[in-house]
Design a protein around this motif. Structure first.
Motif, PDB file in Angstrom:
ATOM      1  N   LYS A  92       0.848  -1.189   0.000  1.00 19.89           N
ATOM      2  CA  LYS A  92       0.000   0.000   0.000  1.00 19.89           C
ATOM      3  C   LYS A  92       0.872   1.223   0.000  1.00 19.89           C
ATOM      4  O   LYS A  92       1.863   1.259   0.743  1.00 19.89           O
ATOM      5  CB  LYS A  92      -0.865  -0.020   1.256  1.00 19.89           C
ATOM      6  CG  LYS A  92      -1.494   1.213   1.736  1.00 19.89           C
ATOM      7  CD  LYS A  92      -0.808   2.275   2.568  1.00 19.89           C
ATOM      8  CE  LYS A  92       0.532   2.196   3.137  1.00 19.89           C
ATOM      9  NZ  LYS A  92       0.979   3.453   3.834  1.00 19.89           N
ATOM     10  N   THR A  93       0.662   2.151  -0.828  1.00 18.86           N
ATOM     11  CA  THR A  93       1.173   3.517  -0.674  1.00 18.86           C
ATOM     12  C   THR A  93       0.776   4.343  -1.883  1.00 18.86           C
ATOM     13  O   THR A  93       0.883   3.880  -3.023  1.00 18.86           O
ATOM     14  CB  THR A  93       2.711   3.618  -0.477  1.00 18.86           C
ATOM     15  OG1 THR A  93       3.097   4.986  -0.664  1.00 18.86           O
ATOM     16  CG2 THR A  93       3.522   2.772  -1.444  1.00 18.86           C
ATOM     17  N   ILE A  94       0.316   5.546  -1.616  1.00 14.79           N
ATOM     18  CA  ILE A  94      -0.004   6.442  -2.734  1.00 14.79           C
ATOM     19  C   ILE A  94       1.278   6.804  -3.486  1.00 14.79           C
ATOM     20  O   ILE A  94       1.220   7.154  -4.657  1.00 14.79           O
ATOM     21  CB  ILE A  94      -0.717   7.743  -2.280  1.00 14.79           C
ATOM     22  CG1 ILE A  94       0.152   8.563  -1.323  1.00 14.79           C
ATOM     23  CG2 ILE A  94      -2.061   7.441  -1.661  1.00 14.79           C
ATOM     24  CD1 ILE A  94      -0.318  10.007  -1.156  1.00 14.79           C
ATOM     25  N   ASP A  95       2.429   6.697  -2.819  1.00 11.75           N
ATOM     26  CA  ASP A  95       3.685   7.127  -3.445  1.00 11.75           C
ATOM     27  C   ASP A  95       4.121   6.207  -4.588  1.00 11.75           C
ATOM     28  O   ASP A  95       4.944   6.597  -5.412  1.00 11.75           O
ATOM     29  CB  ASP A  95       4.808   7.183  -2.411  1.00 11.75           C
ATOM     30  CG  ASP A  95       4.546   8.201  -1.316  1.00 11.75           C
ATOM     31  OD1 ASP A  95       3.604   8.990  -1.469  1.00 11.75           O
ATOM     32  OD2 ASP A  95       5.277   8.197  -0.317  1.00 11.75           O
ATOM     33  N   ASN A  96       3.613   4.977  -4.595  1.00  9.74           N
ATOM     34  CA  ASN A  96       3.945   3.996  -5.640  1.00  9.74           C
ATOM     35  C   ASN A  96       5.442   3.708  -5.708  1.00  9.74           C
ATOM     36  O   ASN A  96       5.969   3.402  -6.775  1.00  9.74           O
ATOM     37  CB  ASN A  96       3.456   4.511  -7.011  1.00  9.74           C
ATOM     38  CG  ASN A  96       3.411   3.399  -8.046  1.00  9.74           C
ATOM     39  OD1 ASN A  96       3.060   2.254  -7.739  1.00  9.74           O
ATOM     40  ND2 ASN A  96       3.765   3.711  -9.278  1.00  9.74           N
ATOM     41  N   ASP A  97       6.106   3.792  -4.574  1.00 13.28           N
ATOM     42  CA  ASP A  97       7.573   3.665  -4.621  1.00 13.28           C
ATOM     43  C   ASP A  97       8.080   2.332  -4.074  1.00 13.28           C
ATOM     44  O   ASP A  97       9.222   2.243  -3.623  1.00 13.28           O
ATOM     45  CB  ASP A  97       8.229   4.843  -3.879  1.00 13.28           C
ATOM     46  CG  ASP A  97       7.824   4.923  -2.415  1.00 13.28           C
ATOM     47  OD1 ASP A  97       6.909   4.177  -2.005  1.00 13.28           O
ATOM     48  OD2 ASP A  97       8.408   5.728  -1.678  1.00 13.28           O
ATOM     49  N   LEU A  98       7.240   1.306  -4.105  1.00 17.05           N
ATOM     50  CA  LEU A  98       7.662  -0.025  -3.648  1.00 17.05           C
ATOM     51  C   LEU A  98       8.372  -0.760  -4.771  1.00 17.05           C
ATOM     52  O   LEU A  98       7.889  -0.770  -5.908  1.00 17.05           O
ATOM     53  CB  LEU A  98       6.421  -0.825  -3.228  1.00 17.05           C
ATOM     54  CG  LEU A  98       6.401  -1.369  -1.806  1.00 17.05           C
ATOM     55  CD1 LEU A  98       6.427  -0.233  -0.807  1.00 17.05           C
ATOM     56  CD2 LEU A  98       5.170  -2.220  -1.584  1.00 17.05           C
ATOM     57  N   ALA A  99       9.470  -1.416  -4.404  1.00 16.40           N
ATOM     58  CA  ALA A  99      10.240  -2.172  -5.403  1.00 16.40           C
ATOM     59  C   ALA A  99       9.454  -3.401  -5.865  1.00 16.40           C
ATOM     60  O   ALA A  99       8.533  -3.861  -5.184  1.00 16.40           O
ATOM     61  CB  ALA A  99      11.560  -2.615  -4.774  1.00 16.40           C
ATOM     62  N   ILE A 100       9.826  -3.912  -7.002  1.00 16.81           N
ATOM     63  CA  ILE A 100       9.350  -5.171  -7.601  1.00 16.81           C
ATOM     64  C   ILE A 100       7.918  -5.108  -8.130  1.00 16.81           C
ATOM     65  O   ILE A 100       7.657  -5.481  -9.268  1.00 16.81           O
ATOM     66  CB  ILE A 100       9.523  -6.374  -6.636  1.00 16.81           C
ATOM     67  CG1 ILE A 100      11.013  -6.487  -6.248  1.00 16.81           C
ATOM     68  CG2 ILE A 100       9.025  -7.683  -7.270  1.00 16.81           C
ATOM     69  CD1 ILE A 100      11.341  -7.566  -5.260  1.00 16.81           C
ATOM     70  N   THR A 101       6.984  -4.639  -7.311  1.00 20.19           N
ATOM     71  CA  THR A 101       5.586  -4.615  -7.769  1.00 20.19           C
ATOM     72  C   THR A 101       5.396  -3.605  -8.912  1.00 20.19           C
ATOM     73  O   THR A 101       6.067  -2.561  -8.930  1.00 20.19           O
ATOM     74  CB  THR A 101       4.649  -4.286  -6.571  1.00 20.19           C
ATOM     75  OG1 THR A 101       3.305  -4.452  -6.980  1.00 20.19           O
ATOM     76  CG2 THR A 101       4.848  -2.887  -6.012  1.00 20.19           C
ATOM     77  N   ASP A 102       4.495  -3.922  -9.851  1.00 20.46           N
ATOM     78  CA  ASP A 102       4.231  -2.995 -10.964  1.00 20.46           C
ATOM     79  C   ASP A 102       3.760  -1.641 -10.429  1.00 20.46           C
ATOM     80  O   ASP A 102       4.142  -0.586 -10.924  1.00 20.46           O
ATOM     81  CB  ASP A 102       3.150  -3.575 -11.882  1.00 20.46           C
ATOM     82  CG  ASP A 102       2.760  -2.618 -12.997  1.00 20.46           C
ATOM     83  OD1 ASP A 102       3.502  -2.554 -13.999  1.00 20.46           O
ATOM     84  OD2 ASP A 102       1.733  -1.901 -12.848  1.00 20.46           O
ATOM     85  N   HIS A 103       2.918  -1.698  -9.412  1.00 20.79           N
ATOM     86  CA  HIS A 103       2.423  -0.480  -8.764  1.00 20.79           C
ATOM     87  C   HIS A 103       1.857  -0.879  -7.411  1.00 20.79           C
ATOM     88  O   HIS A 103       1.776  -2.077  -7.110  1.00 20.79           O
ATOM     89  CB  HIS A 103       1.353   0.212  -9.619  1.00 20.79           C
ATOM     90  CG  HIS A 103       0.153  -0.639  -9.891  1.00 20.79           C
ATOM     91  ND1 HIS A 103       0.158  -1.601 -10.882  1.00 20.79           N
ATOM     92  CD2 HIS A 103      -1.048  -0.734  -9.277  1.00 20.79           C
ATOM     93  CE1 HIS A 103      -1.009  -2.221 -10.881  1.00 20.79           C
ATOM     94  NE2 HIS A 103      -1.758  -1.724  -9.920  1.00 20.79           N
ATOM     95  N   THR A 104       1.463   0.092  -6.627  1.00 24.07           N
ATOM     96  CA  THR A 104       0.935  -0.228  -5.298  1.00 24.07           C
ATOM     97  C   THR A 104      -0.529   0.178  -5.200  1.00 24.07           C
ATOM     98  O   THR A 104      -0.915   1.248  -5.692  1.00 24.07           O
ATOM     99  CB  THR A 104       1.712   0.526  -4.200  1.00 24.07           C
ATOM    100  OG1 THR A 104       1.789   1.903  -4.573  1.00 24.07           O
ATOM    101  CG2 THR A 104       3.092  -0.037  -4.010  1.00 24.07           C
ATOM    102  N   PRO A 105      -1.353  -0.628  -4.544  1.00 26.57           N
ATOM    103  CA  PRO A 105      -2.717  -0.191  -4.266  1.00 26.57           C
ATOM    104  C   PRO A 105      -2.691   1.153  -3.531  1.00 26.57           C
ATOM    105  O   PRO A 105      -1.851   1.369  -2.655  1.00 26.57           O
ATOM    106  CB  PRO A 105      -3.267  -1.316  -3.378  1.00 26.57           C
ATOM    107  CG  PRO A 105      -2.488  -2.524  -3.797  1.00 26.57           C
ATOM    108  CD  PRO A 105      -1.107  -2.010  -4.091  1.00 26.57           C
ATOM    109  N   GLY A 106      -3.606   2.005  -3.912  1.00 23.58           N
ATOM    110  CA  GLY A 106      -3.647   3.351  -3.325  1.00 23.58           C
ATOM    111  C   GLY A 106      -3.146   4.387  -4.316  1.00 23.58           C
ATOM    112  O   GLY A 106      -3.616   5.527  -4.337  1.00 23.58           O
ATOM    113  N   TYR A 107      -2.203   3.960  -5.163  1.00 25.21           N
ATOM    114  CA  TYR A 107      -1.638   4.899  -6.128  1.00 25.21           C
ATOM    115  C   TYR A 107      -2.677   5.314  -7.173  1.00 25.21           C
ATOM    116  O   TYR A 107      -2.843   6.505  -7.470  1.00 25.21           O
ATOM    117  CB  TYR A 107      -0.418   4.274  -6.815  1.00 25.21           C
ATOM    118  CG  TYR A 107       0.119   5.123  -7.948  1.00 25.21           C
ATOM    119  CD1 TYR A 107       0.661   6.368  -7.694  1.00 25.21           C
ATOM    120  CD2 TYR A 107       0.051   4.685  -9.271  1.00 25.21           C
ATOM    121  CE1 TYR A 107       1.133   7.166  -8.729  1.00 25.21           C
ATOM    122  CE2 TYR A 107       0.524   5.474 -10.307  1.00 25.21           C
ATOM    123  CZ  TYR A 107       1.057   6.714 -10.030  1.00 25.21           C
ATOM    124  OH  TYR A 107       1.511   7.496 -11.059  1.00 25.21           O
TER     125      TYR A 107
END
Ligand code: F6P
Length: 409
Positions: free
Chosen positions: A139-154
């Motif tokens: 989860k994060t609006i910042d979308n700055d998690l590694a590996i995942t295409d994107h993060t929920p919340g973004y």
């Protein structure tokens, strides 16, 4: 007893409760006895502040409201667990509480700081041969998690930002004299969210003039000179700037203003004031009307404009986390993998938490223009599927209805 526990951590989003629901519902469907919720994440757990979620989520209406309710239903924290070495007492306490509650799986919904918690608990659990499984739900609006295409919340935050930007652009064009509007967008050191302002441009909208992401060095003097150029030809100028832009000496632009710095437990400075600082510089130099528009918390709690795809993926990530834990996995984070762009389709996978905790994924430089004043179409193409479709709020008395755990103390 087959009990599980779930917590929410870090900055909230418009869909984080959909992930909570995904954990709750899937755990119940798979035979969990009690699904506990940590109140204010791991910090609350240390005080044994937990709730039995079944006492709060009783029927379909509760579930429908929960997934439409922004921010973290259980409350959140920005709490960094200490190093295991030298602080075993903290971990002994946590595992004692988890054992007392007869927990067999622990889920933490959060961003890269929160995954640090999953990583440390996994490592300590291994050390003492605990059977408890630890799973991170992204989860994060910042979308700055590694590996995942994107993060929920973004996606939902991007949808709000793009829609709001369109409205700001229309508003800016109303007068016959110049107005410079500077929109400040969250995202810390990654420009994914600010890039969403580019989505405003279309057949019914002029789009923003410039977009400044933190991935490129920001030069205040060059910016002011560029505004001078734009003012020669335009009545309304709309600029999108990330809260995290930094000057060549490594200082955040917002630090150049005179506001007081707040630093959280992870050492992150509160980033705010960039738009105000830049708008002030432009007004000072050219004597034009300016507006500093800080989207601030509005962009991460705009549940009235949730992207349906985001709500669904948030739920699926929660569900996939439970599935993985029930299948015996631990020390993992659920990730999203884009398998198709047209039609857009993502599947869930798992990654080792050690590869995700504390890592910041930035916007690739090849998706930003050379001069750093805009983003390239590839970035727009990446974001667009993530903002698609809507979920209608349940309107009561003219306003979206939410659920809450406690009334404000
Ligand atoms: O959760 C990430 C984030 O939304 C960042 O974009 C922003 O800098 C930060 O949270 C603000 O967090 P806080 O609510 O702690 O001020």
């Amino acid at each position: 007893m087959k009990n599980v526990i779930v917590g929410q951590s870090g900055g909230p989003t418009a869909v984080i409760n959909s992930s909570l629901l995904g954990v709750f519902k899937t755990a119940k469907d798979r035979g969990a006895d009690i699904v506990y919720g940590m109140v204010h994440g791991i910090k609350g757990l240390l005080d044994k502040d937990v709730v039995d979620l079944s006492s709060r989520i009783k029927n379909d209406l509760d579930m429908d409201l929960l997934k439409r309710t922004p921010s973290s239903f259980l409350g959140s924290c920005r709490y960094k667990l200490p190093d295991i070495k030298g602080h075993e007492d903290v971990y002994e306490k946590i595992f004692k509480i988890l054992n007392e509650l007869e927990i067999f799986a622990f889920f933490y919904i959060g961003g890269n700081d929160s995954m640090d918690t999953i990583m440390r608990l996994t490592d300590y659990g291994k050390k003492i041969n605990s059977p408890i499984r630890f799973v991170g739900v992204p989860k994060t609006i910042d979308n700055d998690l590694a590996i995942t295409d994107h993060t929920p919340g973004y996606g939902s935050a991007a949808k709000y930002i793009a829609a709001t930007t369109k409205e700001i652009i229309r508003d800016g064009l109303v007068y016959d004299y110049p107005v410079v509007s500077v929109i400040e967008v969250m995202g810390r050191n990654a420009g994914w969210l600010t890039a969403a302002c580019a989505l405003a441009k279309g057949e019914d909208c002029e789009g923003v003039d410039d977009i400044y992401l933190p991935e490129k060095v920001f030069d205040v003097d060059k910016f002011v000179a560029r505004m001078g150029e734009l003012l020669k030809e335009n009545r309304s100028i709309v600029i999108a700037v990330s809260e995290g832009v930094k000057s060549a000496d490594g200082r955040y632009v917002c630090e150049l203003s005179d506001h007081v710095d707040y630093v959280d437990a992870f050492g992150h400075k509160q980033l705010a004031g960039t738009a105000r600082f830049l708008a002030g510089k432009v007004a000072e130099k050219y004597g034009v009307k300016t507006r500093a528009i800080e989207l601030s918390s509005l962009q991460r709690c705009a549940a009235h404009i949730q992207a349906r795809i985001d709500v669904t993926e948030a739920f699926n990530c929660g569900g996939a986390g439970v599935k993985a834990a029930f299948e015996g996995k631990t020390g993992i984070v659920i990730t999203l993998k884009r398998v198709s762009d047209d039609p857009y389709m993502c599947i869930t996978e798992v990654a080792d938490v050690h590869d995700i905790a504390n890592v910041e994924k930035k916007v690739p430089l090849e998706w930003i223009t050379e001069d750093g004043t805009n983003v390239k179409p590839e970035l727009v193409h990446y974001i667009l599927p993530l903002i698609q479709a809507e979920i209608t709020p349940l309107w009561v008395n003219g306003l979206p209805r939410h659920v809450r755990l406690h009334a404000k103390k």
